[in-house]
Write a protein that holds these residues in place. Structure first.
Motif, PDB file in Angstrom:
ATOM      1  N   VAL A   1       0.837  -1.205   0.000  1.00 30.77           N
ATOM      2  CA  VAL A   1       0.000   0.000   0.000  1.00 30.77           C
ATOM      3  C   VAL A   1       0.871   1.253   0.000  1.00 30.77           C
ATOM      4  CG1 VAL A   1      -1.758   1.313   1.243  1.00 30.77           C
ATOM      5  CG2 VAL A   1      -1.887  -1.196   1.154  1.00 30.77           C
ATOM      6  N   THR A   2       1.843   1.317   0.907  1.00 27.88           N
ATOM      7  CA  THR A   2       2.728   2.487   0.993  1.00 27.88           C
ATOM      8  C   THR A   2       3.908   2.379   0.033  1.00 27.88           C
ATOM      9  OG1 THR A   2       4.063   1.496   2.750  1.00 27.88           O
ATOM     10  CG2 THR A   2       2.122   2.745   3.421  1.00 27.88           C
ATOM     11  N   GLY A   3       4.197   1.159  -0.436  1.00 31.76           N
ATOM     12  CA  GLY A   3       5.337   0.962  -1.317  1.00 31.76           C
ATOM     13  C   GLY A   3       6.666   0.930  -0.594  1.00 31.76           C
ATOM     14  N   ILE A   4       6.650   0.802   0.736  1.00 35.29           N
ATOM     15  CA  ILE A   4       7.891   0.802   1.506  1.00 35.29           C
ATOM     16  C   ILE A   4       8.451  -0.610   1.610  1.00 35.29           C
ATOM     17  CG2 ILE A   4       8.973   1.358   3.709  1.00 35.29           C
ATOM     18  CD1 ILE A   4       8.025   3.777   2.137  1.00 35.29           C
ATOM     19  N   LEU A   5       9.687  -0.760   1.145  1.00 38.13           N
ATOM     20  CA  LEU A   5      10.422  -2.005   1.277  1.00 38.13           C
ATOM     21  C   LEU A   5      11.578  -1.762   2.241  1.00 38.13           C
ATOM     22  CD1 LEU A   5      11.299  -4.737  -1.103  1.00 38.13           C
ATOM     23  CD2 LEU A   5      13.259  -3.436  -0.314  1.00 38.13           C
ATOM     24  N   VAL A   6      11.621  -2.519   3.318  1.00 37.55           N
ATOM     25  CA  VAL A   6      12.674  -2.366   4.320  1.00 37.55           C
ATOM     26  C   VAL A   6      13.553  -3.612   4.297  1.00 37.55           C
ATOM     27  CG1 VAL A   6      13.197  -2.024   6.763  1.00 37.55           C
ATOM     28  CG2 VAL A   6      11.189  -0.923   5.764  1.00 37.55           C
ATOM     29  N   ALA A   7      14.839  -3.414   3.992  1.00 33.21           N
ATOM     30  CA  ALA A   7      15.790  -4.522   3.929  1.00 33.21           C
ATOM     31  C   ALA A   7      16.680  -4.511   5.157  1.00 33.21           C
ATOM     32  CB  ALA A   7      16.648  -4.413   2.670  1.00 33.21           C
ATOM     33  N   ASN A   8      16.746  -5.645   5.830  1.00 32.47           N
ATOM     34  CA  ASN A   8      17.613  -5.805   6.999  1.00 32.47           C
ATOM     35  C   ASN A   8      18.796  -6.681   6.583  1.00 32.47           C
ATOM     36  OD1 ASN A   8      18.650  -5.907   9.608  1.00 32.47           O
ATOM     37  ND2 ASN A   8      17.411  -7.690  10.132  1.00 32.47           N
ATOM     38  N   PHE A   9      19.960  -6.048   6.382  1.00 32.81           N
ATOM     39  CA  PHE A   9      21.151  -6.754   5.923  1.00 32.81           C
ATOM     40  C   PHE A   9      21.810  -7.464   7.097  1.00 32.81           C
ATOM     41  CE2 PHE A   9      20.357  -3.785   2.588  1.00 32.81           C
ATOM     42  CZ  PHE A   9      20.883  -4.344   1.426  1.00 32.81           C
ATOM     43  N   THR A  10      21.653  -8.779   7.128  1.00 35.28           N
ATOM     44  CA  THR A  10      22.254  -9.559   8.205  1.00 35.28           C
ATOM     45  C   THR A  10      23.673  -9.998   7.863  1.00 35.28           C
ATOM     46  OG1 THR A  10      21.226 -11.563   7.327  1.00 35.28           O
ATOM     47  CG2 THR A  10      20.027 -10.369   9.036  1.00 35.28           C
ATOM     48  N   SER A  11      24.039  -9.952   6.571  1.00 40.00           N
ATOM     49  CA  SER A  11      25.417 -10.240   6.171  1.00 40.00           C
ATOM     50  C   SER A  11      25.766  -9.378   4.971  1.00 40.00           C
ATOM     51  CB  SER A  11      25.588 -11.721   5.816  1.00 40.00           C
ATOM     52  OG  SER A  11      24.907 -12.031   4.621  1.00 40.00           O
TER      53      SER A  11
ATOM     54  N   GLY B   1      22.939  -3.394   8.188  1.00 40.08           N
ATOM     55  CA  GLY B   1      21.907  -2.726   8.965  1.00 40.08           C
ATOM     56  C   GLY B   1      20.605  -2.662   8.196  1.00 40.08           C
ATOM     57  N   THR B   2      19.787  -1.659   8.520  1.00 35.18           N
ATOM     58  CA  THR B   2      18.466  -1.525   7.909  1.00 35.18           C
ATOM     59  C   THR B   2      18.476  -0.468   6.824  1.00 35.18           C
ATOM     60  OG1 THR B   2      17.391  -2.180   9.969  1.00 35.18           O
ATOM     61  CG2 THR B   2      16.036  -1.021   8.367  1.00 35.18           C
ATOM     62  N   GLU B   3      17.952  -0.810   5.671  1.00 37.48           N
ATOM     63  CA  GLU B   3      17.896   0.113   4.539  1.00 37.48           C
ATOM     64  C   GLU B   3      16.450   0.214   4.055  1.00 37.48           C
ATOM     65  OE1 GLU B   3      20.242   1.889   3.034  1.00 37.48           O
ATOM     66  OE2 GLU B   3      22.104   1.088   3.872  1.00 37.48           O
ATOM     67  N   PRO B   4      15.816   1.399   4.143  1.00 35.75           N
ATOM     68  CA  PRO B   4      14.448   1.547   3.618  1.00 35.75           C
ATOM     69  C   PRO B   4      14.467   2.028   2.163  1.00 35.75           C
ATOM     70  CG  PRO B   4      15.043   3.474   4.919  1.00 35.75           C
ATOM     71  CD  PRO B   4      16.245   2.558   4.930  1.00 35.75           C
ATOM     72  N   TYR B   5      13.536   1.508   1.381  1.00 32.69           N
ATOM     73  CA  TYR B   5      13.389   1.917  -0.007  1.00 32.69           C
ATOM     74  C   TYR B   5      11.907   2.155  -0.281  1.00 32.69           C
ATOM     75  CZ  TYR B   5      17.975  -0.339  -0.216  1.00 32.69           C
ATOM     76  OH  TYR B   5      19.257  -0.716   0.031  1.00 32.69           O
ATOM     77  N   THR B   6      11.618   3.132  -1.142  1.00 30.13           N
ATOM     78  CA  THR B   6      10.242   3.389  -1.573  1.00 30.13           C
ATOM     79  C   THR B   6      10.078   2.903  -3.006  1.00 30.13           C
ATOM     80  OG1 THR B   6      10.041   5.337  -0.161  1.00 30.13           O
ATOM     81  CG2 THR B   6       8.455   5.107  -1.948  1.00 30.13           C
ATOM     82  N   VAL B   7       9.225   1.896  -3.187  1.00 33.25           N
ATOM     83  CA  VAL B   7       8.982   1.359  -4.526  1.00 33.25           C
ATOM     84  C   VAL B   7       8.000   2.286  -5.231  1.00 33.25           C
ATOM     85  CG1 VAL B   7       8.140  -0.603  -5.844  1.00 33.25           C
ATOM     86  CG2 VAL B   7       9.412  -0.996  -3.723  1.00 33.25           C
ATOM     87  N   ASN B   8       8.491   3.016  -6.223  1.00 30.40           N
ATOM     88  CA  ASN B   8       7.651   3.970  -6.947  1.00 30.40           C
ATOM     89  C   ASN B   8       6.737   3.291  -7.960  1.00 30.40           C
ATOM     90  OD1 ASN B   8      10.714   5.475  -6.848  1.00 30.40           O
ATOM     91  ND2 ASN B   8       9.016   6.447  -5.777  1.00 30.40           N
TER      92      ASN B   8
END
Length: 346
Positions: A259-269, A280-287
């Protein structure tokens, strides 16, 4: 499609053998069996099948030589199939497997199975062969063998799917073996294979140089990724990475709100060395997301356009590629909420 039935009868070997994998003893030593197959004293070209191992006796002297596992009883079941003759079956102990002289007998008539086949070219040397095996309109459990590749059609619908190499003259010989029915044989020639289709819809057919028409990321117009062992641009070899560049790989978990288009990636390695996200945590907005591309922006408002290599249209799950000024990344978003990234920074 035209079919040609072989005029020979198969011995009724059990459906238990066809439908289930044999149970083998724990002993890792595989004894050798060898011998010759003949009919009326003359060597014949036959298929010898023993506890899952097989070969053809077509060298001219009818000979065979196989290393085979023992079953749980310490025995070996030998089947032999030959055109125009009744199949042979014998259960032996390892001590009986040297110098076997298999004398085939004449077969009896009978109606054959129905085998449907479609061929789809994968490359200039490999073809995907798919179809069904049935008898009187009912699916049957059979063994399908084509140019050394084989499988059993015991899933319930009688279907099979094999990726098969072409032989030295560009043909495929398809065999079908089923309990109680005459075996089936058909030879597909090169002119029956369509190399002009664009199966993966990447705008290249095999006749136009596509070396894998089941993968849209591989074609003559694709961007080559150096050092990954894949020939993306179909020039015959994987490109070597230039000195000074860096390879990159990372993995982790992600969440996505459609709905918001927010993809949050948590890089564990991450093997970060100035290339790719450090961790760490990287947020992205899927346009936007389509059947072919996904466009997103990061928290620094930097836009990235990813090209879809696999996955369902409109779905974020699948394999994606990003290429920009010497940087090439492959991203796999899995349905279980995990991801993996690999790439190269030029």
């Amino acid at each position: 499609m035209k079919k040609s039935h072989m005029s020979f009868v198969v011995f009724m070997f059990s459906l238990f053998f066809l439908c289930k994998s044999p149970s083998f003893a724990a002993n890792n030593d595989w004894p050798n069996i060898n011998g010759n197959v003949s009919y009326n004293g003359t060597p014949v070209c036959a298929m010898v099948l023993a506890n899952g191992q097989y070969m053809f006796t077509c060298s001219g002297d009818g000979s065979f030589n196989l290393d085979v596992p023992l079953d749980v009883n310490g025995q070996i079941t030998v089947f032999t199939f030959c055109s125009g003759l009744a199949p042979f079956q014998q259960v032996i102990y390892p001590s009986e497997g040297h110098g076997m002289q298999i004398e085939m007998a004449a077969g009896e008539g009978g109606s054959g199975m129905d085998v449907t086949s479609t061929l789809t070219a994968i490359s200039t040397t490999w073809v995907r062969l798919e179809g069904t095996v049935s008898y009187n309109g009912m699916p049957v459990c059979a063994m399908v063998l084509a140019n050394g590749q084989y499988m059993f059609t015991c899933s319930g619908d009688g279907s099979y799917s094999l990726d098969v190499p072409l032989d030295e003259v560009g043909s495929i010989t398809l065999f079908g073996f089923c309990s109680g029915l005459p075996p089936y044989k058909y030879v597909f020639t090169t002119d029956q294979i369509n190399f002009n289709n664009d199966t993966d819809s990447d705008e290249y057919s095999i006749s136009q140089g596509d070396c894998d028409d089941f993968d849209a990321s591989i074609n003559p117009g694709a961007t080559e990724i150096c050092g990954d062992g894949i020939d993306q641009d179909c020039n015959g070899a994987d490109a070597s990475c230039q000195s000074g560049g860096q390879s990159y790989s990372a993995s982790g978990t992600y969440t996505y709100n459609s709905v918001t288009g927010i993809l949050v990636a948590n890089f564990t390695s991450s093997n970060f060395e100035g290339c790719g996200p450090k961790g760490g945590t990287e947020p992205y907005t899927v346009n936007s997301i389509s059947s072919t591309t996904m466009i997103w922006t990061n928290d620094d408002n930097y836009q990235m356009t990813w090209t879809r290599n696999s996955g369902t249209s409109g779905n974020i799950i699948g394999r994606w590629r990003y290429v920009d000024d010497g940087d090439i990344f492959e991203l796999e978003l899995y349905s279980n909420g995990s991801f993996a990234v690999s790439g190269y920074c030029g």
